[in-house]
Design a protein around this motif. Structure first.
Motif, PDB file in Angstrom:
ATOM      1  N   ASP A 171       0.829  -1.208   0.000  1.00 35.42           N
ATOM      2  CA  ASP A 171       0.000   0.000   0.000  1.00 35.42           C
ATOM      3  C   ASP A 171       0.865   1.261   0.000  1.00 35.42           C
ATOM      4  O   ASP A 171       0.572   2.227  -0.712  1.00 35.42           O
ATOM      5  CB  ASP A 171      -0.943   0.009   1.211  1.00 35.42           C
ATOM      6  N   ALA A 172       1.913   1.255   0.806  1.00 39.61           N
ATOM      7  CA  ALA A 172       2.811   2.414   0.865  1.00 39.61           C
ATOM      8  C   ALA A 172       3.480   2.641  -0.489  1.00 39.61           C
ATOM      9  O   ALA A 172       3.581   3.781  -0.966  1.00 39.61           O
ATOM     10  CB  ALA A 172       3.867   2.217   1.951  1.00 39.61           C
ATOM     11  N   PHE A 173       3.933   1.563  -1.121  1.00 35.94           N
ATOM     12  CA  PHE A 173       4.582   1.677  -2.425  1.00 35.94           C
ATOM     13  C   PHE A 173       3.608   2.225  -3.478  1.00 35.94           C
ATOM     14  O   PHE A 173       3.940   3.144  -4.229  1.00 35.94           O
ATOM     15  CB  PHE A 173       5.135   0.313  -2.865  1.00 35.94           C
ATOM     16  N   ASN A 174       2.397   1.674  -3.512  1.00 43.18           N
ATOM     17  CA  ASN A 174       1.401   2.141  -4.483  1.00 43.18           C
ATOM     18  C   ASN A 174       1.046   3.609  -4.262  1.00 43.18           C
ATOM     19  O   ASN A 174       0.876   4.369  -5.218  1.00 43.18           O
ATOM     20  CB  ASN A 174       0.147   1.268  -4.430  1.00 43.18           C
ATOM     21  N   TYR A 175       0.949   4.010  -3.010  1.00 44.38           N
ATOM     22  CA  TYR A 175       0.664   5.416  -2.702  1.00 44.38           C
ATOM     23  C   TYR A 175       1.820   6.306  -3.180  1.00 44.38           C
ATOM     24  O   TYR A 175       1.595   7.353  -3.791  1.00 44.38           O
ATOM     25  CB  TYR A 175       0.442   5.586  -1.201  1.00 44.38           C
ATOM     26  N   ALA A 176       3.051   5.868  -2.888  1.00 46.98           N
ATOM     27  CA  ALA A 176       4.228   6.648  -3.291  1.00 46.98           C
ATOM     28  C   ALA A 176       4.351   6.746  -4.811  1.00 46.98           C
ATOM     29  O   ALA A 176       4.889   7.729  -5.333  1.00 46.98           O
ATOM     30  CB  ALA A 176       5.494   6.036  -2.692  1.00 46.98           C
ATOM     31  N   MET A 177       3.869   5.735  -5.523  1.00 46.96           N
ATOM     32  CA  MET A 177       3.925   5.764  -6.995  1.00 46.96           C
ATOM     33  C   MET A 177       2.910   6.752  -7.571  1.00 46.96           C
ATOM     34  O   MET A 177       3.113   7.281  -8.660  1.00 46.96           O
ATOM     35  CB  MET A 177       3.661   4.367  -7.569  1.00 46.96           C
ATOM     36  N   GLY A 178       1.816   6.993  -6.861  1.00 47.05           N
ATOM     37  CA  GLY A 178       0.766   7.853  -7.397  1.00 47.05           C
ATOM     38  C   GLY A 178       0.775   9.271  -6.857  1.00 47.05           C
ATOM     39  O   GLY A 178       0.342  10.204  -7.545  1.00 47.05           O
ATOM     40  N   ARG A 179       1.243   9.479  -5.697  1.00 43.92           N
ATOM     41  CA  ARG A 179       1.237  10.809  -5.061  1.00 43.92           C
ATOM     42  C   ARG A 179       2.386  11.655  -5.573  1.00 43.92           C
ATOM     43  O   ARG A 179       3.499  11.177  -5.746  1.00 43.92           O
ATOM     44  CB  ARG A 179       1.370  10.614  -3.551  1.00 43.92           C
ATOM     45  N   GLU A 180       2.117  12.925  -5.793  1.00 45.04           N
ATOM     46  CA  GLU A 180       3.166  13.843  -6.245  1.00 45.04           C
ATOM     47  C   GLU A 180       3.367  14.958  -5.231  1.00 45.04           C
ATOM     48  O   GLU A 180       2.406  15.484  -4.672  1.00 45.04           O
ATOM     49  CB  GLU A 180       2.807  14.454  -7.602  1.00 45.04           C
ATOM     50  N   THR A 181       4.644  15.307  -5.012  1.00 44.21           N
ATOM     51  CA  THR A 181       5.012  16.458  -4.180  1.00 44.21           C
ATOM     52  C   THR A 181       6.197  17.150  -4.838  1.00 44.21           C
ATOM     53  O   THR A 181       7.082  16.492  -5.403  1.00 44.21           O
ATOM     54  CB  THR A 181       5.403  16.030  -2.752  1.00 44.21           C
ATOM     55  N   PHE A 182       6.215  18.457  -4.788  1.00 48.06           N
ATOM     56  CA  PHE A 182       7.305  19.249  -5.364  1.00 48.06           C
ATOM     57  C   PHE A 182       7.576  18.869  -6.822  1.00 48.06           C
ATOM     58  O   PHE A 182       8.708  18.664  -7.239  1.00 48.06           O
ATOM     59  CB  PHE A 182       8.582  19.119  -4.518  1.00 48.06           C
ATOM     60  N   ASP A 183       6.491  18.674  -7.579  1.00 53.04           N
ATOM     61  CA  ASP A 183       6.550  18.401  -9.019  1.00 53.04           C
ATOM     62  C   ASP A 183       7.168  17.062  -9.388  1.00 53.04           C
ATOM     63  O   ASP A 183       7.666  16.880 -10.501  1.00 53.04           O
ATOM     64  CB  ASP A 183       7.289  19.534  -9.762  1.00 53.04           C
ATOM     65  N   ASP A 188      10.039   9.232  -6.092  1.00 48.57           N
ATOM     66  CA  ASP A 188      11.264   9.791  -6.658  1.00 48.57           C
ATOM     67  C   ASP A 188      12.104  10.563  -5.638  1.00 48.57           C
ATOM     68  O   ASP A 188      13.233  10.946  -5.926  1.00 48.57           O
ATOM     69  CB  ASP A 188      10.931  10.693  -7.856  1.00 48.57           C
ATOM     70  N   HIS A 189      11.564  10.772  -4.458  1.00 49.24           N
ATOM     71  CA  HIS A 189      12.349  11.403  -3.387  1.00 49.24           C
ATOM     72  C   HIS A 189      13.222  10.329  -2.728  1.00 49.24           C
ATOM     73  O   HIS A 189      12.745   9.257  -2.378  1.00 49.24           O
ATOM     74  CB  HIS A 189      11.423  12.037  -2.340  1.00 49.24           C
TER      75      HIS A 189
END
Length: 197
Positions: A171-183, A188-189
């Motif tokens: 769930d954390a991985f899927n969220y991180a793949m879809g959520r964007e921050t700082f463009d 990718d952070h």
């Protein structure tokens, strides 16, 4: 329910034909539920020094004591209960099958934080008259049966914890793949990639 995993194996592995016929089918079909009653208010992990007693009187055992933190107890029809039938220590323990509705067996749902649907229960046993044919295995062999059951029970908990951790990671991985921050995507952070790895 967890009770099937921890409360039923003693009946399957050590119970008489009478107990197996009475309990196993209904529990496996989901008609009835069972729980394991080991922990006590004064002896949670100290299994060899349990205080709940079962005094033999003719064709019955008279059970007195209490059990605490019993998973699924509030929902159960059957109770695999560790009792003291003999002297001190591990050699004095036995297992009995108690049933919902037996006079003197009272269940109270405990309001615990965490896993609400587990039905954590406080059970009091006051002069509960249990037929001697509800003895699981041989009198005095309770500690050995409990320890054998704990091996399977603990393995089951490990499997559950491992699976739940994997679901959380997915769930954390899927969220991180879809959520964007700082463009850019969260994944990718560098710090997020480090946490997920």
């Amino acid at each position: 329910f967890e009770g099937i995993q921890i409360g039923l194996p003693p009946v399957i592995n050590f119970g008489s034909k009478y107990l197996k016929d009475k309990v196993v089918g209904p529990c496996l079909s989901g008609e009835k539920l069972i729980c394991l009653c080991i922990s006590e208010p004064w002896a949670g992990s100290d299994v060899a020094n349990l205080r709940t007693t079962a005094r033999k009187e003719g064709d019955y055992y008279i059970v007195n004591g209490a059990k605490k933190w019993i998973t699924n107890g509030i929902f159960s029809d059957f109770f695999t209960v560790a009792v003291r039938t003999g002297g001190k220590g591990m050699g004095g323990l036995s297992l009995l099958l108690l049933e919902k509705g037996m006079e003197g067996l009272n269940c109270r749902h405990m309001k615990c934080s965490g896993v609400w649907p587990s039905g954590t229960t406080y059970i009091t046993l006051e002069d509960v008259k249990v037929p001697a044919k509800n003895l699981i295995g041989m009198e005095g062999n309770g500690f050995k049966m409990i320890m054998r059951n704990f091996n399977h029970e603990r393995w089951g908990f490990v499997v559950q914890a491992n699976r739940l951790a994997r679901v959380c990671l997915e769930d954390a991985f899927n969220y991180a793949m879809g959520r964007e921050t700082f463009d850019k995507k969260l994944v990718d952070h560098q710090v997020i990639r480090w946490k997920i790895s």
